[in-house]
Scaffold this active site. Structure first.
Site, PDB file in Angstrom:
ATOM      1  N   SER A 138     -18.261   8.967  12.582  1.00  0.00           N
ATOM      2  CA  SER A 138     -19.033   9.090  13.828  1.00  0.00           C
ATOM      3  C   SER A 138     -18.415  10.207  14.630  1.00  0.00           C
ATOM      4  CB  SER A 138     -18.944   7.798  14.650  1.00  0.00           C
ATOM      5  OG  SER A 138     -19.484   8.002  15.949  1.00  0.00           O
ATOM      6  N   TYR A 151     -14.407   0.041  17.835  1.00  0.00           N
ATOM      7  CA  TYR A 151     -15.299   0.792  16.926  1.00  0.00           C
ATOM      8  C   TYR A 151     -14.854   2.243  16.835  1.00  0.00           C
ATOM      9  CZ  TYR A 151     -19.515   3.299  15.382  1.00  0.00           C
ATOM     10  OH  TYR A 151     -20.393   4.131  14.718  1.00  0.00           O
TER      11      TYR A 151
HETATM   12  N1  LIG Z   1     -26.771   5.250  14.782  1.00  0.00           N
HETATM   13  C1  LIG Z   1     -25.803   5.921  15.331  1.00  0.00           C
HETATM   14  O1  LIG Z   1     -25.893   6.355  16.485  1.00  0.00           O
HETATM   15  C2  LIG Z   1     -24.545   6.217  14.556  1.00  0.00           C
HETATM   16  C3  LIG Z   1     -23.677   7.186  15.063  1.00  0.00           C
HETATM   17  C4  LIG Z   1     -22.505   7.443  14.383  1.00  0.00           C
HETATM   18  C5  LIG Z   1     -22.213   6.754  13.224  1.00  0.00           C
HETATM   19  N2  LIG Z   1     -23.070   5.824  12.756  1.00  0.00           N
HETATM   20  C6  LIG Z   1     -22.691   5.079  11.547  1.00  0.00           C
HETATM   21  O2  LIG Z   1     -23.735   5.091  10.611  1.00  0.00           O
HETATM   22  C7  LIG Z   1     -23.622   3.935   9.774  1.00  0.00           C
HETATM   23  C8  LIG Z   1     -24.992   3.287   9.637  1.00  0.00           C
HETATM   24  O3  LIG Z   1     -25.402   2.819  10.913  1.00  0.00           O
HETATM   25  P1  LIG Z   1     -26.923   2.820  11.390  1.00  0.00           P
HETATM   26  O4  LIG Z   1     -27.005   3.601  12.632  1.00  0.00           O
HETATM   27  O5  LIG Z   1     -27.826   3.150  10.266  1.00  0.00           O
HETATM   28  O6  LIG Z   1     -27.084   1.278  11.833  1.00  0.00           O
HETATM   29  P2  LIG Z   1     -27.866   0.060  11.165  1.00  0.00           P
HETATM   30  O7  LIG Z   1     -29.308   0.355  11.035  1.00  0.00           O
HETATM   31  O8  LIG Z   1     -27.444  -1.132  11.972  1.00  0.00           O
HETATM   32  O9  LIG Z   1     -27.249  -0.022   9.705  1.00  0.00           O
HETATM   33  C9  LIG Z   1     -26.013  -0.614   9.436  1.00  0.00           C
HETATM   34  C10 LIG Z   1     -25.985  -0.970   7.975  1.00  0.00           C
HETATM   35  O10 LIG Z   1     -24.683  -1.486   7.653  1.00  0.00           O
HETATM   36  C11 LIG Z   1     -24.852  -2.642   6.870  1.00  0.00           C
HETATM   37  N3  LIG Z   1     -23.743  -3.556   7.047  1.00  0.00           N
HETATM   38  C12 LIG Z   1     -23.187  -3.984   8.217  1.00  0.00           C
HETATM   39  N4  LIG Z   1     -22.224  -4.888   7.958  1.00  0.00           N
HETATM   40  C13 LIG Z   1     -22.182  -5.028   6.606  1.00  0.00           C
HETATM   41  C14 LIG Z   1     -21.425  -5.842   5.735  1.00  0.00           C
HETATM   42  N5  LIG Z   1     -20.479  -6.687   6.184  1.00  0.00           N
HETATM   43  N6  LIG Z   1     -21.632  -5.723   4.405  1.00  0.00           N
HETATM   44  C15 LIG Z   1     -22.561  -4.870   3.920  1.00  0.00           C
HETATM   45  N7  LIG Z   1     -23.327  -4.096   4.700  1.00  0.00           N
HETATM   46  C16 LIG Z   1     -23.137  -4.185   6.025  1.00  0.00           C
HETATM   47  C17 LIG Z   1     -26.160  -3.261   7.343  1.00  0.00           C
HETATM   48  O11 LIG Z   1     -26.712  -4.011   6.283  1.00  0.00           O
HETATM   49  P3  LIG Z   1     -26.820  -5.621   6.274  1.00  0.00           P
HETATM   50  O12 LIG Z   1     -26.933  -6.068   7.687  1.00  0.00           O
HETATM   51  O13 LIG Z   1     -28.042  -5.882   5.457  1.00  0.00           O
HETATM   52  O14 LIG Z   1     -25.569  -6.073   5.595  1.00  0.00           O
HETATM   53  C18 LIG Z   1     -27.011  -2.035   7.610  1.00  0.00           C
HETATM   54  O15 LIG Z   1     -27.686  -1.629   6.448  1.00  0.00           O
HETATM   55  C19 LIG Z   1     -22.554   3.035  10.422  1.00  0.00           C
HETATM   56  O16 LIG Z   1     -21.329   3.168   9.756  1.00  0.00           O
HETATM   57  C20 LIG Z   1     -22.446   3.605  11.814  1.00  0.00           C
HETATM   58  O17 LIG Z   1     -21.179   3.374  12.385  1.00  0.00           O
HETATM   59  C21 LIG Z   1     -24.234   5.546  13.384  1.00  0.00           C
END
Ligand SMILES: NC(=O)c1ccc[n+]([C@@H]2O[C@H](COP(=O)([O-])OP(=O)(O)OC[C@H]3O[C@@H](n4cnc5c(N)ncnc54)[C@H](OP(=O)(O)O)[C@@H]3O)[C@@H](O)[C@H]2O)c1
Length: 252
Positions: A138, A151
């Site tokens: 991130s 986080y």
């Molecule tokens: N959106 C942003 O602004 C942003 C910014 C910087 C970085 N990121 C990073 O991008 C990544 C994806 O986030 P996103 O924005 O796409 O959010 P999201 O839609 O909430 O996706 C998160 C994903 O992680 C999975 N996950 C969470 N806990 C898990 C576990 N214990 N085991 C297996 N899978 C798990 C969830 O799947 P299940 O719930 O089905 O397990 C879901 O598919 C994250 O690492 C986040 O920190 C996002």
């Protein structure tokens, strides 16, 4: 990395960035497997994208990681790309009491999960002609959001881990890339349409182009200054960034 002809496991492929990356890679002629806990969503992604495989697993659980790695190696022997994308972003209060169980869940998911899964697959990846490990950190790895202190720290730690791993793998066929997204409009917190959040499709388009360009750190142009700054100005940057967000908070 080359964007076609790979066999790619993407954790957190049930929603948001992981699902969008899975679909983008699938459309470019890769064999894609998504991993996550929510079985109904895994089935939905597989049904909407014939050919995408799915593995139900919990990246916060070491035994589940071992089972998933064994399944991957057995069912997808050409596996050559691991995308450590799964993550969670609970808010906390570093100025007050911290819930230890929540902190451990964040670290198990965002930091130890990628470390453990990479460890379980690394010898398999080294045996492939070309392999890539991608860590999704991130921009908050570089400038913390004070309202998500644990986080932000987990992502800074994963960034550091990626640096070490890239160095140690420098003379192997395994490349290490990092994606450090800005605020992208997903359900990580709450999909809100907030104009400060980057739309998911624009983020994926820019990210895929930079992955193909072999950027070691894939950072969209809009937040490049946040990555480039820290240095001597770190405290002022962290202050200004957090003061602006405190005045106009992220919709939770
Ligand atoms: N959106 C942003 O602004 C942003 C910014 C910087 C970085 N990121 C990073 O991008 C990544 C994806 O986030 P996103 O924005 O796409 O959010 P999201 O839609 O909430 O996706 C998160 C994903 O992680 C999975 N996950 C969470 N806990 C898990 C576990 N214990 N085991 C297996 N899978 C798990 C969830 O799947 P299940 O719930 O089905 O397990 C879901 O598919 C994250 O690492 C986040 O920190 C996002």
């Amino acid at each position: 990395m080359k964007l076609s002809g790979n066999t790619i496991f993407i954790t957190g492929g049930t929603s948001g960035i992981g699902r969008a990356l899975a679909e983008a890679f699938h459309q470019r002629g890769n064999t894609v497997i998504v991993g996550g806990r929510r079985k109904a969503l895994l089935d939905e992604v597989a049904a909407a994208n014939p050919g995408i495989g799915a593995i139900e697993f919990d990246v916060a659980d070491p035994a589940s990681i071992e089972r998933a790695a064994a399944t991957l190696i057995e069912q997808y022997p050409a596996l050559n790309v691991l995308v450590n994308n799964a993550g969670i972003m609970p808010f906390d209060d570093a100025a007050g009491a911290i819930d230890d169980a929540v902190s451990r869940r964040i670290l198990d998911t965002n930091l130890l999960g990628p470390i453990r899964l990479t460890s379980a697959l690394i010898e398999h990846l080294k045996a492939q002609p070309e392999a890539t490990i991608i860590h999704n950190t991130s921009v908050l790895a570089y400038v913390p959001l004070a309202a998500t202190a644990v986080y932000s720290a987990s992502k800074a730690a994963l960034h550091s881990y990626a640096l070490s791993q890239r160095f140690l793998l420098r003379e192997t066929n395994v490349r290490v890339q990092e994606i450090a997204p800005p605020w992208v409009d997903t359900d990580l917190v709450r999909k809100s349409g907030d104009p400060r959040a980057m739309p998911l499709d624009a983020f994926i388009a820019e990210t895929m182009a930079k992955l193909e360009g072999d950027d070691e750190e894939v950072i969209v142009d809009a937040v490049r200054p946040m990555r480039d700054n820290p240095g001597a100005n770190e405290h002022a940057l962290v202050n200004d960034f957090n003061a602006a967000l405190a005045a106009n908070p992220i919709p939770v």
